[in-house]
Scaffold this motif. Structure first.
Motif, mmCIF file in Angstrom:
data_model
loop_
_atom_site.group_PDB
_atom_site.id
_atom_site.type_symbol
_atom_site.label_atom_id
_atom_site.label_comp_id
_atom_site.label_asym_id
_atom_site.label_seq_id
_atom_site.Cartn_x
_atom_site.Cartn_y
_atom_site.Cartn_z
ATOM 1 N N GLU A 112 1.055 -0.902 0.009
ATOM 2 C CA GLU A 112 0.055 -0.107 0.064
ATOM 3 C C GLU A 112 0.949 1.276 0.101
ATOM 4 O OE1 GLU A 112 -3.796 1.922 2.193
ATOM 5 O OE2 GLU A 112 -3.318 0.228 2.863
ATOM 6 N N THR A 113 1.977 1.166 0.561
ATOM 7 C CA THR A 113 2.818 2.424 0.541
ATOM 8 C C THR A 113 3.261 2.651 -0.669
ATOM 9 O OG1 THR A 113 4.886 1.270 1.341
ATOM 10 C CG2 THR A 113 3.397 2.163 3.187
ATOM 11 N N PHE A 114 3.876 1.786 -1.250
ATOM 12 C CA PHE A 114 4.300 1.602 -2.581
ATOM 13 C C PHE A 114 3.308 2.451 -3.680
ATOM 14 C CE2 PHE A 114 7.761 -1.582 -1.234
ATOM 15 C CZ PHE A 114 8.798 -0.587 -1.161
ATOM 16 N N PHE A 115 2.038 1.740 -3.385
ATOM 17 C CA PHE A 115 0.977 2.140 -4.391
ATOM 18 C C PHE A 115 0.610 3.568 -4.110
ATOM 19 C CE2 PHE A 115 -0.249 -2.044 -5.745
ATOM 20 C CZ PHE A 115 -0.452 -1.893 -7.199
ATOM 21 N N LEU A 116 0.747 4.066 -2.969
ATOM 22 C CA LEU A 116 0.459 5.511 -2.712
ATOM 23 C C LEU A 116 1.434 6.516 -3.290
ATOM 24 C CD1 LEU A 116 -0.627 5.434 1.231
ATOM 25 C CD2 LEU A 116 -2.035 5.947 -0.867
ATOM 26 N N GLY A 147 3.972 -3.910 -11.148
ATOM 27 C CA GLY A 147 4.722 -5.014 -10.811
ATOM 28 C C GLY A 147 5.745 -4.673 -9.693
ATOM 29 N N ALA A 148 6.204 -3.503 -9.858
ATOM 30 C CA ALA A 148 7.298 -3.234 -8.918
ATOM 31 C C ALA A 148 6.522 -2.980 -7.572
ATOM 32 C CB ALA A 148 7.934 -1.871 -9.363
ATOM 33 N N CYS A 149 5.631 -2.328 -7.433
ATOM 34 C CA CYS A 149 4.637 -2.181 -6.177
ATOM 35 C C CYS A 149 4.552 -3.539 -5.511
ATOM 36 C CB CYS A 149 3.556 -1.318 -6.229
ATOM 37 S SG CYS A 149 3.928 0.268 -6.950
ATOM 38 N N TRP A 150 3.842 -4.356 -6.261
ATOM 39 C CA TRP A 150 3.518 -5.868 -5.750
ATOM 40 C C TRP A 150 5.079 -6.510 -5.183
ATOM 41 C CZ3 TRP A 150 -1.001 -7.349 -3.808
ATOM 42 C CH2 TRP A 150 -1.998 -6.572 -4.453
ATOM 43 N N THR A 151 5.912 -6.435 -6.123
ATOM 44 C CA THR A 151 7.228 -7.352 -5.682
ATOM 45 C C THR A 151 7.882 -6.458 -4.383
ATOM 46 O OG1 THR A 151 7.609 -7.726 -8.258
ATOM 47 C CG2 THR A 151 9.423 -8.061 -6.630
ATOM 48 N N GLY A 152 7.889 -5.185 -4.600
ATOM 49 C CA GLY A 152 8.508 -4.475 -3.350
ATOM 50 C C GLY A 152 7.910 -4.543 -2.195
ATOM 51 N N GLY A 153 6.502 -4.851 -2.214
ATOM 52 C CA GLY A 153 5.812 -5.006 -0.888
ATOM 53 C C GLY A 153 5.914 -6.234 -0.435
ATOM 54 N N PHE A 154 6.163 -7.448 -1.305
ATOM 55 C CA PHE A 154 6.353 -8.582 -0.533
ATOM 56 C C PHE A 154 7.686 -9.184 -0.500
ATOM 57 C CE2 PHE A 154 1.789 -9.051 -1.655
ATOM 58 C CZ PHE A 154 1.525 -10.099 -0.784
ATOM 59 N N TYR A 157 9.569 -6.955 3.360
ATOM 60 C CA TYR A 157 9.637 -7.308 4.845
ATOM 61 C C TYR A 157 9.974 -8.957 5.228
ATOM 62 C CZ TYR A 157 8.620 -6.017 9.641
ATOM 63 O OH TYR A 157 8.844 -5.692 11.091
ATOM 64 N N ILE A 158 10.374 -9.552 4.147
ATOM 65 C CA ILE A 158 10.497 -10.981 4.258
ATOM 66 C C ILE A 158 11.671 -11.264 5.314
ATOM 67 C CG2 ILE A 158 11.925 -11.269 2.241
ATOM 68 C CD1 ILE A 158 10.235 -13.903 1.692
ATOM 69 N N ILE A 159 12.645 -10.468 5.172
ATOM 70 C CA ILE A 159 13.882 -10.750 5.951
ATOM 71 C C ILE A 159 13.511 -10.420 7.421
ATOM 72 C CG2 ILE A 159 16.195 -9.993 6.563
ATOM 73 C CD1 ILE A 159 16.572 -9.518 3.574
ATOM 74 N N PRO A 160 13.087 -9.489 7.816
ATOM 75 C CA PRO A 160 12.434 -9.408 9.157
ATOM 76 C C PRO A 160 11.757 -10.327 10.027
ATOM 77 C CG PRO A 160 12.430 -7.083 8.210
ATOM 78 C CD PRO A 160 12.664 -8.148 7.125
ATOM 79 N N CYS A 200 14.326 -4.881 12.515
ATOM 80 C CA CYS A 200 12.712 -4.642 12.296
ATOM 81 C C CYS A 200 12.617 -2.907 12.177
ATOM 82 C CB CYS A 200 11.709 -5.348 13.169
ATOM 83 S SG CYS A 200 12.121 -7.183 13.209
ATOM 84 N N LYS A 201 12.916 -2.414 13.141
ATOM 85 C CA LYS A 201 12.585 -0.952 13.218
ATOM 86 C C LYS A 201 13.042 0.042 12.123
ATOM 87 C CE LYS A 201 11.703 -0.752 18.228
ATOM 88 N NZ LYS A 201 12.253 -0.220 19.493
ATOM 89 N N ILE A 202 14.467 -0.679 11.706
ATOM 90 C CA ILE A 202 15.148 0.059 10.489
ATOM 91 C C ILE A 202 14.349 -0.163 9.234
ATOM 92 C CG2 ILE A 202 17.126 0.183 9.246
ATOM 93 C CD1 ILE A 202 18.676 -0.731 11.586
ATOM 94 N N PHE A 203 13.883 -1.490 9.067
ATOM 95 C CA PHE A 203 13.043 -1.872 7.719
ATOM 96 C C PHE A 203 11.659 -1.107 7.761
ATOM 97 C CE2 PHE A 203 14.470 -5.391 5.123
ATOM 98 C CZ PHE A 203 15.660 -5.572 5.482
ATOM 99 N N ILE A 204 10.992 -1.002 8.855
ATOM 100 C CA ILE A 204 9.881 -0.509 8.782
ATOM 101 C C ILE A 204 10.128 1.211 8.588
ATOM 102 C CG2 ILE A 204 7.995 0.242 10.372
ATOM 103 C CD1 ILE A 204 7.907 -2.381 11.832
ATOM 104 N N ASN A 205 10.860 1.740 9.534
ATOM 105 C CA ASN A 205 11.105 3.166 9.261
ATOM 106 C C ASN A 205 11.604 3.643 7.656
ATOM 107 O OD1 ASN A 205 10.369 3.283 12.001
ATOM 108 N ND2 ASN A 205 12.280 3.648 12.963
ATOM 109 N N THR A 206 12.745 2.668 7.383
ATOM 110 C CA THR A 206 13.156 2.963 6.034
ATOM 111 C C THR A 206 12.119 3.107 4.937
ATOM 112 O OG1 THR A 206 15.267 2.195 6.655
ATOM 113 C CG2 THR A 206 14.967 2.502 4.214
ATOM 114 N N LEU A 207 11.251 1.810 4.926
ATOM 115 C CA LEU A 207 10.026 1.900 4.021
ATOM 116 C C LEU A 207 8.915 3.004 4.204
ATOM 117 C CD1 LEU A 207 9.587 -2.067 3.934
ATOM 118 C CD2 LEU A 207 10.239 -0.594 1.981
#
Length: 312
Positions: A112-116, A147-154, A157-160, A200-207
C-alpha cells in the motif's frame, strides 16, 4: 521456540477485545457490515475500471484498480480472523498461522505504501510534465510500476519476518491484541533478541519514511506547479483530484506512523488496538468513498455501464 521445561510453543492466544459478550456481539455485527461494504466498494471500483474502455486505458485508474484489489487482500488478512474470534471466543492461533498473518499483513501494508507513492508519481508526471506524460506513463510503464509495487511490497519485509520466526518463545504465549502484530510478538520472545528488534525498526522506518518523503515531495512539486502556472479553472480541477490522493495518504500514513514511528506508540494495548482497527478496517472502507464519490470520471463510467445494461 522451546519453553524452559522443554515443551514447544505451537500456538498463541489472541485476547482480542476484552469486553463482555453483548459488546462482542455488537462489535461482530459492526465489523461484519464494515467488511462486506469494504469488499463491495472495492469490487465495484475494479469492475467499473475493467468494463469501461476509457478508464481501463488511463494509468491513474489502472493503479486505482490494483490499489482496490490490494485493499481487499489487506483487510482480509485480519478482519475475517477477528470476526471468527469475536463469534467463537476462540482466540487460539497456531504459531505458523500467526506468522503467516504477520507476513501477509505487513506485505500488503508495504504494498500500500508503494502504491500511494506510485499514484503520487502519476499525479506529478500528469500535472508537472503534461506533454511528456503519455510517453513517461505509457501502459507498459504503468504495468511495470504496478509490478514493482507488488514485488517491493512482498520482498520488503520478508527478512524481518524470517528473523523473528527464528526467535525463541519460552512463554507466556498470550498476545494482548486481535492480530499477530510486531510489538506483541517481540514482547513474547525470550532474550537474547540480539539486533532483530533494531533490524525490524530500521526496515519499517526506512520503507515508511522513504515513501512518506516521496509522497510529500511529489505533491509539494504538484502544488507549486499549479500555483505558478495554472489558470484558476484548471487549478481548481487539479486540486480537486489530488486532494483525494492526499486525504487517503494522510489517513494511512498518519495512523501507521502513530503506531510504528512515534516513540511509545505501542505502550498501551487498548490504544494500540483502536489505532490498529482504524488502519486495518476503517481506512480500507473509507478509501473507495474518498476516491470515487466525488470523482466525475468514475461517475460517468458508472453511468455509461448502467446505460449499456439498460439497452441490453
Amino acid at each position: 521456540m522451546e519453553i524452559a521445561n522443554g515443551t514447544t510453543v505451537q500456538e498463541f492466544i489472541l485476547l482480542g477485545f476484552r469486553v463482555e459478550s453483548q459488546k462482542q456481539f455488537l462489535l461482530f455485527v459492526f465489523f461484519t457490515i464494515l467488511y462486506m461494504l469494504t469488499l463491495a466498494e472495492n469490487i465495484t471500483i475494479m469492475t467499473v475500471v475493467f468494463l469501461d474502455n476509457h478508464l481501463a486505458q488511463l494509468p491513474m485508474y489502472i493503479l486505482l484498480s490494483n490499489f482496490s484489489w490490494m485493499e481487499m487482500c489487506y483487510v482480509s488478512t485480519t478482519v475475517p480472523r477477528m470476526l471468527f474470534d469475536l463469534a467463537s471466543h476462540h482466540g487460539v492461533i497456531s504459531f505458523h498461522e500467526c506468522f503467516l498473518q504477520f507476513y501477509f499483513f505487513f506485505s500488503f501494508g508495504c504494498t500500500e505504501t508503494f502504491f500511494l507513492s506510485a499514484m503520487a508519481l502519476d499525479r506529478y508526471l500528469a500535472i508537472c510534465h503534461p506533454l511528456r506524460y503519455p510517453q513517461l506513463m505509457s501502459r507498459h510503464s504503468c504495468y511495470a510500476l504496478v509490478g514493482a509495487c507488488w514485488t517491493g511490497g512482498f520482498l520488503g519485509y520478508i527478512i524481518p519476518v524470517i528473523l523473528i520466526s527464528k526467535l525463541s518463545f519460552c512463554g507466556p504465549n498470550v498476545i494482548d491484541h486481535f492480530m499477530c502484530d510486531l510489538g506483541p510478538i517481540l514482547s513474547l520472545a525470550c532474550p537474547p533478541l540480539g539486533n532483530i528488534s533494531l533490524v525490524c525498526k530500521i526496515f519499517i522506518n526506512t520503507l515508511f519514511l522513504g515513501n512518506v518523503f516521496f509522497v510529500v515531495l511529489s505533491y509539494a512539486f504538484v502544488i507549486l506547479n499549479l500555483i505558478n502556472t495554472s489558470s484558476q479553472g484548471s487549478r481548481r480541477k487539479a486540486f480537486s483530484t489530488i486532494s483525494f490522493h492526499i486525504m487517503v495518504a494522510t489517513l494511512f500514513y498518519g495512523t501507521v506512523g502513530a503506531m510504528y514511528c512515534i516513540p511509545g506508540g505501542e505502550s498501551q494495548s487498548e490504544v494500540v488496538k483502536a489505532v490498529t482497527v482504524f488502519y486495518t478496517a476503517i481506512t480500507p472502507f473509507l478509501n473507495p468513498l474518498i476516491y470515487c464519490l466525488r470523482n466525475n470520471q468514475v461517475k460517468e463510467a458508472m453511468g455509461r455501464l448502467q446505460k449499456r445494461k439498460v439497452i441490453r
